[in-house]
Design an enzyme around this catalytic site. Structure first.
Site, PDB file in Angstrom:
ATOM      1  N   TYR A 123     -55.585 -45.489 -14.665  1.00  0.00           N
ATOM      2  CA  TYR A 123     -57.044 -45.495 -14.603  1.00  0.00           C
ATOM      3  C   TYR A 123     -57.570 -44.193 -15.207  1.00  0.00           C
ATOM      4  CZ  TYR A 123     -56.436 -49.374 -11.329  1.00  0.00           C
ATOM      5  OH  TYR A 123     -56.090 -50.574 -10.752  1.00  0.00           O
ATOM      6  N   ASN A 146     -63.351 -57.460 -14.453  1.00  0.00           N
ATOM      7  CA  ASN A 146     -62.970 -58.058 -15.738  1.00  0.00           C
ATOM      8  C   ASN A 146     -62.869 -59.581 -15.612  1.00  0.00           C
ATOM      9  OD1 ASN A 146     -61.680 -58.851 -18.096  1.00  0.00           O
ATOM     10  ND2 ASN A 146     -59.865 -57.593 -17.775  1.00  0.00           N
ATOM     11  N   CYS A 154     -55.780 -56.307 -17.887  1.00  0.00           N
ATOM     12  CA  CYS A 154     -55.931 -55.253 -16.883  1.00  0.00           C
ATOM     13  C   CYS A 154     -54.724 -55.143 -15.963  1.00  0.00           C
ATOM     14  CB  CYS A 154     -57.229 -55.414 -16.101  1.00  0.00           C
ATOM     15  SG  CYS A 154     -57.399 -56.962 -15.247  1.00  0.00           S
ATOM     16  N   HIS A 155     -53.784 -56.082 -16.044  1.00  0.00           N
ATOM     17  CA  HIS A 155     -52.541 -55.931 -15.279  1.00  0.00           C
ATOM     18  C   HIS A 155     -51.730 -54.739 -15.789  1.00  0.00           C
ATOM     19  CE1 HIS A 155     -51.371 -58.531 -18.684  1.00  0.00           C
ATOM     20  NE2 HIS A 155     -50.188 -57.916 -18.592  1.00  0.00           N
ATOM     21  N   GLU A 181     -43.409 -58.657 -19.168  1.00  0.00           N
ATOM     22  CA  GLU A 181     -43.515 -57.737 -20.294  1.00  0.00           C
ATOM     23  C   GLU A 181     -42.392 -56.694 -20.303  1.00  0.00           C
ATOM     24  OE1 GLU A 181     -47.437 -56.157 -20.961  1.00  0.00           O
ATOM     25  OE2 GLU A 181     -48.379 -58.108 -20.647  1.00  0.00           O
TER      26      GLU A 181
END
Length: 189
Positions: A123, A146, A154-155, A181
């Protein structure tokens, strides 16, 4: 207190996500409920851009809400298929339009789009990127608002101390997306 977005307000007034989907059918709003391996993703499109794409807790009652014939909707579904099959894709390929976000939220969401596949940022990193280094807490609120949380990923935003932080689709889904990912979830505090 989390500020609701207009789609959430309308959805709640109609009795939840199923009511919103029925309203979309009546007005012919291009939308689709995508079944991912980790839950339904509710997608709303306009002529050439996506307006909403986030995880839904409810399965659709009668399959897809709208045939995915709109090119931007079909392209989004194809990218999601590739992504959930383990492909490293760039969601920035999909045009999104979030008209109701504040200028601050828009800046935050634009910064999130710069986080590459397979990487995470804090952040605080976002706060620094938008020139507001003392606003990391406000960044968290903007991230939580979002409405296209899978396409503006945003993950990939975590706390500076390595903790996961929050996620509108739930922490379990955030962990699953990060694992997809290539992240070892144990490394996050």
């Amino acid at each position: 207190m989390k500020k609701s977005n207009p789609l959430e307000i309308i959805s709640n007034a109609l009795g939840g996500e199923q009511g919103l989907r029925q309203l979309r059918n009546v007005f012919g709003i291009p939308s689709f409920c995508y079944k991912s391996p980790i839950g339904w993703i509710d997608i709303i499109a306009e002529e050439n851009r996506i307006l909403h794409a986030s995880f839904s807790e409810e399965a659709p009652s009668s399959g897809p809400t709208f045939p995915p014939t709109l090119p931007v909707l079909a392209r989004t579904i194809k990218l999601l298929d590739t992504y959930f099959a383990g492909g490293a894709i760039n969601f920035a390929e999909i045009p999104v339009q979030v008209a109701y976000g504040t200028e601050f939220q828009q800046q935050v969401w634009k910064a999130i789009q710069q986080i590459p596949y397979g990487e995470v940022r804090s952040y605080q990193w976002i706060a620094d990127q938008i020139g507001r280094p003392k606003s990391a807490r406000s960044i968290g609120n903007a991230v939580g608002a979002n409405p296209v949380s899978i396409l503006i990923p945003c993950h990939r935003v975590i706390r500076s101390n390595g903790a996961l932080g929050g996620y509108g689709g739930g922490l379990e889904r955030k962990q699953q997306l990060l694992a997809l990912e290539g992240h070892a979830i144990e490394k996050f505090k």
